[in-house]
Design a protein around this motif. Structure first.
Motif, PDB file in Angstrom:
ATOM      1  N   TRP A 114       0.584  -1.514  -0.107  1.00 18.85           N
ATOM      2  CA  TRP A 114       0.120   0.092  -0.198  1.00 18.85           C
ATOM      3  C   TRP A 114       0.587   1.451   0.072  1.00 18.85           C
ATOM      4  N   ASN A 134      -2.278   6.185  -1.604  1.00 17.43           N
ATOM      5  CA  ASN A 134      -3.600   5.679  -0.774  1.00 17.43           C
ATOM      6  C   ASN A 134      -3.736   5.003  -2.488  1.00 17.43           C
ATOM      7  N   SER A 136      -9.032   5.757  -2.184  1.00 13.24           N
ATOM      8  CA  SER A 136      -9.564   6.602  -2.241  1.00 13.24           C
ATOM      9  C   SER A 136     -11.247   7.474  -3.470  1.00 13.24           C
ATOM     10  N   SER A 145      -2.457   1.333   5.480  1.00  8.02           N
ATOM     11  CA  SER A 145      -2.780   2.343   4.751  1.00  8.02           C
ATOM     12  C   SER A 145      -2.401   3.400   5.224  1.00  8.02           C
TER      13      SER A 145
END
Length: 437
Positions: A127, A131, A147, A392
């Motif tokens: 990741w 993002n 997102s 994340s």
């Protein structure tokens, strides 16, 4: 001398025999006493009948500020000095009680991951700071934008070069490294979906590159040939250092946040700590520490975000332990038997917590409180060992992928109560595109 006389003499020799009705002058505040005997009483008598709630609140705050919330004029003994424990309790009592974080027992999202390889030595999920989640499914690398939830294909590798063995985002969040089954490593620009170069010659031909780790402009690769190689992606002759110590396949690489120490785990049950400043391209580099406490392959590695020299490692099926290391001294600080194969480890960026993913029999995630290593939660969802795990950029959501061909997202670390400023990105490894060839 009888017993009664001895008791009387004993009492007269101690300070406990003081008359408690005689005031202790050293413990009295004479200024406060004079005020209360003269002005204070007059003011109260005048204002008792006309005080409003606002006036009472003001007088109370004023009395607290001036230390006038006393009820006695005379003091008969000194106050016991406040101990360190009392001070800690006072400080803790002044702070609002922290709410217990709710940890959901189910994943918040599940996506299909068809043809993902069920191989303990591979690293197929990462990741980036942009993002965007990268996942390798056999010969294809997919990008999933967290997102907006959109997915796209980055590249399909030729079958003679594949399958893909590892993926890793560069610190800039724009470029990605892809380790292949034929000993090569491809570098891609994900914004324009263009391959920039291929790193060749570092690993023995025909051996897969299944471990990748970035340290600024240095891309470290580990392969089935047991080699760990530092590649400077800015120059033509990219191989700059080679770490030799493992006897079998290297399955995990992690650089410390300082970029000085590298941890490498292998299928030879060994964990090595390497020092960047000891590296040499002209001679065999000596490791800083060779750690052999694990009794199975070491893939799960995680550097602690709040203590630079603290490393957590996890062992495979016949080991099942999470161990904590002081990488300055090489000492094992603690070992915890988890009861199942440890596949991956992640630290919580906001709390002193560690998340582990496991294999047989439950294929679960376990959230631990550090350093007590008390279980805070066990999350079930995968029907195959949870081999791959990524966090994340905001440190709240964790993605896991398993041989059951499912990609799951867990809100295990919650939302930070206090906003934490984003960490400063490392310098871009591709600052000068024209120099890559």
């Amino acid at each position: 001398m009888n017993a009664l006389q001895q008791l009387i003499l004993q009492r007269t020799d101690t300070q406990d025999d003081l008359d408690r009705f005689i005031p202790n002058r050293s413990a009295m505040d004479f200024d406060y006493a004079h005020y209360m005997l003269t002005q204070g009483r007059k003011i109260r008598e005048k204002t008792d009948n006309i005080r409003s709630p606002c006036t009472e609140a003001y007088q109370k705050r004023l009395a607290e500020a001036l230390n006038m919330n006393q009820t006695r004029i005379l003091a008969f003994k000194n106050k016991r000095p406040m101990s360190g424990r009392d001070m800690i309790r006072s400080e803790m009592g002044s702070q609002p009680a922290k709410k217990r974080r709710y940890i959901s027992q189910t994943s918040e999202r599940t996506l299909d991951a068809p043809e993902i390889l069920d191989d303990f030595s591979l690293n197929l999920l990462d990741w980036g700071c942009n993002n965007v989640l990268a996942i390798a499914l056999n010969d294809i690398v997919y990008l999933w934008d967290a997102s907006n939830g959109s997915a796209s294909e980055l590249v399909t590798i030729n079958s003679e070069d594949g399958p893909i063995a590892s993926v890793s985002w560069a610190p800039d969040g724009q470029h990605i490294a892809i380790g292949l089954n034929n000993s090569h490593v491809q570098l891609w620009d994900c914004q324009v979906k263009r391959q920039l170069r291929t790193l060749r010659g570092g690993h023995r031909h025909g051996t897969r590159v299944n471990a990748l780790a970035w340290n600024n402009h240095i891309l470290t690769t580990g392969g089935m040939d047991a080699r760990v190689i530092n590649n400077d992606v800015r120059v033509r002759e990219h191989t700059v250092e080679c770490y030799m110590g493992h006897q079998l396949e290297v399955c995990s690489l992690k650089w410390s946040s300082s970029g000085q120490q590298l941890a490498s785990g292998g299928n030879d049950n060994l964990l090595f700590i390497w020092d960047r400043f000891m590296a040499s391209s002209n001679s065999r580099t000596q490791w800083l520490h060779k750690l052999d406490d694990h009794t199975a392959a070491v893939k799960a590695l995680a550097w602690c975000p709040f203590q630079r020299n603290l490393l957590a490692s996890g062992g495979s099926r016949s080991d099942q332990c999470i161990r904590f290391w002081n990488t300055h001294t090489g000492a094992c600080l603690n070992s915890v038997d988890t009861g199942s194969e440890v596949c991956a480890l992640l630290w919580n960026k906001h709390e002193r917590e560690l998340l582990s993913s496991h294999g047989f029999p439950d294929n679960q995630l376990i959230l631990w409180k550090y350093p007590s290593m008390k279980k805070m939660a066990e999350l079930l969802g995968h029907t195959s060992r949870a081999l791959y795990m990524a966090e994340s950029p905001n440190g709240c959501t964790v993605a896991t992928a398993a041989g059951d061909e499912r990609l799951q997202f867990w809100n295990v670390f919650g939302t930070p109560e206090v906003a934490i400023s984003a960490a400063k990105l490392e310098p871009e490894p591709f600052a000068n595109i024209s120099r890559i060839r």
